[in-house]
Motif scaffolding. Structure first.
Motif, short mmCIF file in Angstrom:
data_model
loop_
_atom_site.label_atom_id
_atom_site.label_comp_id
_atom_site.label_asym_id
_atom_site.label_seq_id
_atom_site.Cartn_x
_atom_site.Cartn_y
_atom_site.Cartn_z
N HIS A 54 -0.87 6.65 -5.28
CA HIS A 54 -1.32 5.73 -4.24
C HIS A 54 -2.79 5.33 -4.41
CE1 HIS A 54 2.33 5.78 -1.72
NE2 HIS A 54 2.48 7.00 -2.19
N GLY A 55 -3.36 5.65 -5.57
CA GLY A 55 -4.73 5.22 -5.84
C GLY A 55 -5.78 5.89 -4.98
N ILE A 56 -5.51 7.13 -4.53
CA ILE A 56 -6.45 7.86 -3.70
C ILE A 56 -7.38 8.68 -4.60
CG2 ILE A 56 -6.68 9.68 -1.95
CD1 ILE A 56 -3.88 8.85 -0.95
N PRO A 57 -8.69 8.57 -4.44
CA PRO A 57 -9.61 9.39 -5.24
C PRO A 57 -9.26 10.87 -5.11
CG PRO A 57 -10.80 7.70 -4.05
CD PRO A 57 -9.39 7.65 -3.54
N LEU A 58 -9.32 11.59 -6.23
CA LEU A 58 -8.82 12.96 -6.28
C LEU A 58 -9.88 13.91 -6.83
CD1 LEU A 58 -6.30 14.89 -6.13
CD2 LEU A 58 -5.90 14.28 -8.54
#
Length: 312
Positions: A54-58
């Protein structure tokens, strides 16, 4: 709301998915590296894969360090949401957002703080367990409560079934908590510390059967330690065996605790207090697993009689 999420395994995955479904702005997801512990591997549902999808910074880390705190500060969250995070957070971090940090704990706080609360609740003979969202503070699961839901424990429920049932509460409980924060109507209820109970982290020894327990307690013990958790075990004729299925006997059995008799279509074990008086129900063992991994019904396995022990 701008949210930073901390979590791991299936519980964390379920929570992050709920945040995505609720269309909140997840600024950063923080998780642990994959676990090598067998039962945790079975519960595996990678938070990192979901975040990337979902393109969430990790950020993947073993613990909260200076880099982690710096990343959270840069994300400027309104609230931090935590579910299944294994290390203590410093006050500098959990007090950083305007709404603080919300932690999920799978018990009805203030009871069953600590570790494996669902399993301990079943072992303890509780009639219900639940899910609590509370504000993180300097203690372990001691912060003020925002949302709490209870779930009944049935007479045949296993530990695994209850864990899954608790996980199913996550989306609705999360939505209620965040809605209360957004609308400004959140009411935090302090915990009554005198009602607090704490349970330690489970180890292999905690799955060892104690035949001084009543049969009713042992039956719940066997149900609590269902796959994928380490099963209830003891020793029979020098061999370590696992008890997979059991029930309370119809008749009462006396003698010496741990004595096994082939009765009632299974192996009945004399157990509980005052066994010598013959007034206790026995534990009727209907299915076991031998040390070589072979499963067998209790009546066949215990046909030679003998004793079940807590040591070789």
């Amino acid at each position: 709301m701008r949210i930073v999420f901390f979590g791991f395994q299936a519980w964390g995955h379920k929570t992050l998915q709920a945040l995505i479904d609720l269309e909140h702005e997840v600024m950063l997801a923080v998780t642990h590296p994959a676990s090598d512990e067998s039962y945790k591997a079975i519960w595996s549902a990678p938070v990192d894969e979901l975040a990337r999808k979902h393109g969430i910074p990790l950020h993947v880390t073993e613990t909260v360090d200076a880099e982690t705190i710096d990343l959270v500060k840069r994300a400027e969250p309104d609230v931090i949401v935590v579910n299944s995070w294994y290390y203590r957070m410093p006050a500098e971090l959990y007090n950083l957002p305007p709404h603080g940090t919300l932690n999920f704990h799978d018990s009805l706080l203030p009871r069953f703080t600590g570790f494996s609360p669902v399993l301990w609740a079943l072992i303890s003979g509780e009639s219900e367990f639940g899910l609590t969202v509370h504000r993180m503070d300097d203690g372990l699961d001691t912060g003020d409560i925002l949302v709490q839901r209870a779930v009944p424990i049935g007479p045949t429920d296993t530990g695994t079934e209850l864990v899954l049932r608790g996980m199913d509460l996550i989306p609705d409980v999360l939505a209620e908590a965040l809605t209360a924060l957004e609308s400004g109507v959140a009411v935090f209820r302090p915990q009554n510390k005198s009602e607090r109970s704490y349970f330690h982290k489970r180890s292999e020894r905690d799955s060892l059967i104690d035949w001084s327990w009543p049969a009713e307690d042992l039956e719940r013990f066997v149900r609590a330690l269902s796959d994928p958790y380490p099963r209830a075990y003891c020793f029979y004729r020098g061999e370590r065996i696992e008890i997979l299925e059991a029930r309370v006997s119809d008749a009462c059995y006396g003698g010496t605790p741990g004595r096994v008799m082939v009765q009632e279509e299974g192996g009945v074990v004399a157990c509980g207090p005052n066994t010598r008086r013959g007034g206790n129900r026995g534990l009727l063992i209907t299915r076991v697993r031998s040390s070589d991994g072979v499963e067998c019904n209790g009546e066949k396995f215990f046909r030679r009689g003998g004793y079940l022990d807590s040591h070789t």
